[in-house]
Scaffold this active site. Sequence first.
Site, PDB file in Angstrom:
ATOM      1  N   ASP A  43       1.104  -1.627  -0.046  1.00 36.56           N
ATOM      2  CA  ASP A  43       0.202  -0.070   0.102  1.00 36.56           C
ATOM      3  C   ASP A  43       0.777   1.283  -0.009  1.00 36.56           C
ATOM      4  O   ASP A  43       2.132   1.369   0.625  1.00 36.56           O
ATOM      5  CB  ASP A  43      -0.654  -0.044   1.049  1.00 36.56           C
ATOM      6  CG  ASP A  43      -2.450   0.967   1.212  1.00 36.56           C
ATOM      7  OD1 ASP A  43      -2.701   1.348   1.688  1.00 36.56           O
ATOM      8  OD2 ASP A  43      -2.318   1.308  -0.268  1.00 36.56           O
ATOM      9  N   SER A  44       0.621   2.530  -0.357  1.00 34.08           N
ATOM     10  CA  SER A  44       1.514   3.717  -0.481  1.00 34.08           C
ATOM     11  C   SER A  44       1.323   4.270   0.504  1.00 34.08           C
ATOM     12  O   SER A  44       2.184   5.534   0.106  1.00 34.08           O
ATOM     13  CB  SER A  44       0.449   4.686  -1.865  1.00 34.08           C
ATOM     14  OG  SER A  44      -1.036   4.453  -1.852  1.00 34.08           O
ATOM     15  N   GLY A  45       1.328   4.097   1.791  1.00 32.58           N
ATOM     16  CA  GLY A  45       0.993   5.006   2.602  1.00 32.58           C
ATOM     17  C   GLY A  45       0.415   5.953   3.396  1.00 32.58           C
ATOM     18  O   GLY A  45       0.534   6.789   4.135  1.00 32.58           O
ATOM     19  N   ASP A  87      -2.238   8.202  -2.413  1.00 29.57           N
ATOM     20  CA  ASP A  87      -3.607   8.648  -2.645  1.00 29.57           C
ATOM     21  C   ASP A  87      -4.223   9.231  -1.100  1.00 29.57           C
ATOM     22  O   ASP A  87      -3.558   9.300  -0.036  1.00 29.57           O
ATOM     23  CB  ASP A  87      -5.177   7.524  -3.319  1.00 29.57           C
ATOM     24  CG  ASP A  87      -5.082   6.482  -2.428  1.00 29.57           C
ATOM     25  OD1 ASP A  87      -3.729   6.858  -1.119  1.00 29.57           O
ATOM     26  OD2 ASP A  87      -6.260   5.946  -2.200  1.00 29.57           O
ATOM     27  N   GLY A 123     -10.998   4.483  -0.229  1.00 28.46           N
ATOM     28  CA  GLY A 123     -12.676   5.000   1.001  1.00 28.46           C
ATOM     29  C   GLY A 123     -13.200   4.519   1.733  1.00 28.46           C
ATOM     30  O   GLY A 123     -14.472   4.828   2.148  1.00 28.46           O
ATOM     31  N   ASP A 139      -8.107  -7.201   1.203  1.00 27.04           N
ATOM     32  CA  ASP A 139      -7.095  -6.982   2.883  1.00 27.04           C
ATOM     33  C   ASP A 139      -7.466  -7.012   4.058  1.00 27.04           C
ATOM     34  O   ASP A 139      -8.474  -6.706   3.732  1.00 27.04           O
ATOM     35  CB  ASP A 139      -5.798  -6.841   2.075  1.00 27.04           C
ATOM     36  CG  ASP A 139      -5.987  -5.394   2.197  1.00 27.04           C
ATOM     37  OD1 ASP A 139      -6.572  -4.105   1.808  1.00 27.04           O
ATOM     38  OD2 ASP A 139      -5.433  -4.313   3.644  1.00 27.04           O
ATOM     39  N   CYS A 180     -12.175 -28.129   9.467  1.00 23.26           N
ATOM     40  CA  CYS A 180     -10.907 -27.212   8.219  1.00 23.26           C
ATOM     41  C   CYS A 180      -9.892 -28.061   8.690  1.00 23.26           C
ATOM     42  O   CYS A 180      -9.502 -28.858   9.699  1.00 23.26           O
ATOM     43  CB  CYS A 180     -10.817 -26.461   9.479  1.00 23.26           C
ATOM     44  SG  CYS A 180      -9.376 -25.739   8.873  1.00 23.26           S
ATOM     45  N   CYS A 230      -6.775 -26.959   8.794  1.00 23.63           N
ATOM     46  CA  CYS A 230      -5.602 -26.614   8.529  1.00 23.63           C
ATOM     47  C   CYS A 230      -5.026 -27.189   9.801  1.00 23.63           C
ATOM     48  O   CYS A 230      -5.959 -28.086  10.430  1.00 23.63           O
ATOM     49  CB  CYS A 230      -6.126 -25.079   9.122  1.00 23.63           C
ATOM     50  SG  CYS A 230      -6.661 -24.281  11.434  1.00 23.63           S
ATOM     51  N   CYS A 278      -6.465 -27.009  13.508  1.00 22.50           N
ATOM     52  CA  CYS A 278      -7.720 -27.750  13.229  1.00 22.50           C
ATOM     53  C   CYS A 278      -7.320 -29.234  13.760  1.00 22.50           C
ATOM     54  O   CYS A 278      -8.124 -30.069  14.246  1.00 22.50           O
ATOM     55  CB  CYS A 278      -8.529 -27.915  12.810  1.00 22.50           C
ATOM     56  SG  CYS A 278      -9.375 -26.121  12.479  1.00 22.50           S
ATOM     57  N   HIS A 286      -5.351 -20.664  11.484  1.00 22.57           N
ATOM     58  CA  HIS A 286      -7.183 -21.073  10.971  1.00 22.57           C
ATOM     59  C   HIS A 286      -8.023 -19.914  10.952  1.00 22.57           C
ATOM     60  O   HIS A 286      -8.219 -19.601   9.420  1.00 22.57           O
ATOM     61  CB  HIS A 286      -7.862 -21.461  12.643  1.00 22.57           C
ATOM     62  CG  HIS A 286      -8.459 -22.096  12.445  1.00 22.57           C
ATOM     63  ND1 HIS A 286      -9.708 -23.089  11.431  1.00 22.57           N
ATOM     64  CD2 HIS A 286      -9.551 -20.594  12.865  1.00 22.57           C
ATOM     65  CE1 HIS A 286     -11.401 -22.901  11.260  1.00 22.57           C
ATOM     66  NE2 HIS A 286     -11.128 -21.806  11.714  1.00 22.57           N
TER      67      HIS A 286
HETATM   68  C1  6MM Z   1      -4.930   0.941   9.890  1.00 23.87           C
HETATM   69  C2  6MM Z   1      -5.844  -0.639  10.378  1.00 23.87           C
HETATM   70  C3  6MM Z   1      -5.483  -1.677  10.834  1.00 23.87           C
HETATM   71  O1  6MM Z   1      -6.385  -1.186   8.278  1.00 23.87           O
HETATM   72  C4  6MM Z   1      -7.712  -1.170   8.866  1.00 23.87           C
HETATM   73  C5  6MM Z   1      -8.636  -0.367  10.118  1.00 23.87           C
HETATM   74  O2  6MM Z   1      -6.421   0.098  10.713  1.00 23.87           O
HETATM   75  C6  6MM Z   1      -9.382   0.081   9.709  1.00 23.87           C
HETATM   76  C7  6MM Z   1      -9.071   1.669  10.073  1.00 23.87           C
HETATM   77  O3  6MM Z   1      -9.757   2.222  10.860  1.00 23.87           O
HETATM   78  C8  6MM Z   1     -11.291   1.208  11.360  1.00 23.87           C
HETATM   79  C9  6MM Z   1     -12.714   1.627   9.655  1.00 23.87           C
HETATM   80  C10 6MM Z   1     -11.522   0.629  12.759  1.00 23.87           C
HETATM   81  O4  6MM Z   1     -10.404   0.149  10.581  1.00 23.87           O
HETATM   82  O5  6MM Z   1      -9.403  -0.175   8.668  1.00 23.87           O
HETATM   83  C11 6MM Z   1      -8.578  -0.405   7.411  1.00 23.87           C
HETATM   84  C12 6MM Z   1      -9.279  -1.568   7.041  1.00 23.87           C
HETATM   85  N1  6MM Z   1     -10.361   0.060   5.758  1.00 23.87           N
HETATM   86  C13 6MM Z   1      -9.498   0.085   5.309  1.00 23.87           C
HETATM   87  N2  6MM Z   1      -7.611  -0.265   4.616  1.00 23.87           N
HETATM   88  C14 6MM Z   1      -8.082   1.271   3.287  1.00 23.87           C
HETATM   89  C15 6MM Z   1      -6.659   1.079   2.931  1.00 23.87           C
HETATM   90  C16 6MM Z   1      -6.422   2.582   2.120  1.00 23.87           C
HETATM   91  N3  6MM Z   1      -5.213   2.581   1.575  1.00 23.87           N
HETATM   92  C17 6MM Z   1      -5.193   3.232   0.863  1.00 23.87           C
HETATM   93  N4  6MM Z   1      -3.955   3.418  -0.663  1.00 23.87           N
HETATM   94  N5  6MM Z   1      -6.131   4.265   0.131  1.00 23.87           N
HETATM   95  C18 6MM Z   1      -7.453   3.880   0.915  1.00 23.87           C
HETATM   96  O6  6MM Z   1      -8.495   4.677   0.467  1.00 23.87           O
HETATM   97  C19 6MM Z   1      -7.422   2.744   1.927  1.00 23.87           C
HETATM   98  C20 6MM Z   1      -8.711   2.366   2.010  1.00 23.87           C
HETATM   99  C21 6MM Z   1      -8.930   1.609   2.891  1.00 23.87           C
HETATM  100  N6  6MM Z   1     -10.216   0.982   4.200  1.00 23.87           N
END
Ligand code: 6MM
Length: 371
Positions: free
Chosen positions: A92-94, A146, A215, A265, A303, A305, A308, A334
Site C-alpha cells: 500500500d502507498s502510505g 492517494d 475510501g 486484504d 477444517c 488446517c 484444527c 486457522h
Molecule cells: C489501519 C488498519 C489496521 O487497517 C484497517 C483498520 O485499521 C481500519 C482503520 O479504521 C477502521 C475503520 C477501524 O479499521 O481500516 C482498515 C481497513 N480499511 C481500509 N484499509 C484501507 C487502505 C487504503 N489504502 C489506500 N491507499 N487508500 C484507501 O482508500 C484505503 C482504504 C482502506 N480502508
Amino acid sequence: MDPFRFTIQARSGRARVGLLTTPHGRVETPLFMPVGTQGSVKGLLPKDLKAIGSQVLLANTYHLLLRPGPERVQALGGLHRFAGWDGPWLTDSGGFQVMSLGHLRRIDEEGVVFQSHLDGSLIRLTPERSIAIQEALGADFIMAFDECPPYPSSPEYLKASLERTLRWLERSLKAKTRPDQALFGIAQGGTDAGLRALSTRETLRFDLPGYAIGGLAVGETKEEMFPMVALSTEILPEAKPRYLMGVGHPEDLVAAMGLGVDLFDSVYPTRTGRFGSALVPEGRINLKNAQYLEDKRPLEEGCDCYACQTFSRAYIAHLVRAEEMLGGILLSLHNLRFLHRLTERAREAIRQGSYGAFAREFAERRFGKEI
Ligand SMILES: CC1(C)O[C@H]2[C@@H](O1)[C@@]1(COC(C)(C)O1)O[C@@H]2CNc1nc2cc3nc(N)[nH]c(=O)c3cc2[nH]1
C-alpha cells in the site's frame, strides 16, 4: 509479454474466477491477501502461509519507511528475499496509514507531512516518494499515492480530495520506472454515489493493470459501503482486476465477490486471532469464553488446517487464557485458512456456475442460527 496478464477463467453472475500472472508466479482470484504490515504476517512463518494457500502478501510503505527503511530492504534483496516470501507482494502507498496511524501535520497539493508514530520525527510523503519507496521495496503490485478521506467527509471535501488524488495518480504514474511492477489506481469519492462514479470514471482514464476501490471500510455502515462497491464494479472494466481495500469479514467477501471483486486484504483474521477469536461458518467464537475449556472439538469441524487437525478448542482456550504466543499463532493460522478455504470454495462455485447457491448456503450457516 505483459508481466501482469489477467484472464477471466469462469463467470457466475457478476462473480468471476481470474488468473493473474505476476513476475513471482500466477495467482487465482478471487483471493484474500494476508496483511504483513511490517514485512511479516504476525506470528506466522512464510512456509506455513504457503501451506494454507496464501498467494499474495501485503506490506505497508508507511511502516517500512519508518523501519527498517526502504534502502535497507533494497540492499538486502528487496521484500521477497528480505522477508522470505517468493510469491507476489502488494504494497500500500502510505497515505492511508498516515491518516490512521501517523500524526498528520499537513496535507497539501505536494503531499503529506506527518510525525512518525514511533519517534515523532517529521516525515514527508509525496506521490513521487511513495513510488520510489515501493520501487525500492520491490513489491509486484504497488498502489498510487492517494488520500483516503476521513469518514464522514462533506461532499465538498470528498470532491476536492478525489480531484487531488487524481492529480497524485498522474504524478505516481509519471514517477514509476520499473516495468516489473503493476501500479493500481485507487478510486475514491467516499459513500457519495455521484462522486464515487466520478472518481472511478476519472481513474479509468489511466490505462492501468488493475484498480482499487478505496475510501471504504473506514467506519461507514455496510448499507453505505456495498452500494459503492456495486457502483464501482459496474463502471470498472471487466478485463482488469478489482481490489477492495481493507475488507476482510467473511460475509463481506462473499457479498463483494458476488459483485465482481477479485482482491481483498484485511487485518481482521490475524488481529481477531491474536485477540483470541476463531472464524467459523456460524461467525466467530471467542476462546476466552469459559465454555470452551472442556470442549474437545477442533475450532471448526472439517477444517484441514494444522490447528484444527492437531488441537482442541480446550487447548487453544487454555493457551489464550495463559497468554501463550501459540494461542494467537494457531488462531491466526486457522482464521487465514478459513478465508482461503472460503475463496477456494467460491472459485469452485463460480466454475460450476453456481455462485448464487454458494452465497445462499454461506448466508444460511452464517446467519441461520445462533452459535
Ligand atoms: C489501519 C488498519 C489496521 O487497517 C484497517 C483498520 O485499521 C481500519 C482503520 O479504521 C477502521 C475503520 C477501524 O479499521 O481500516 C482498515 C481497513 N480499511 C481500509 N484499509 C484501507 C487502505 C487504503 N489504502 C489506500 N491507499 N487508500 C484507501 O482508500 C484505503 C482504504 C482502506 N480502508
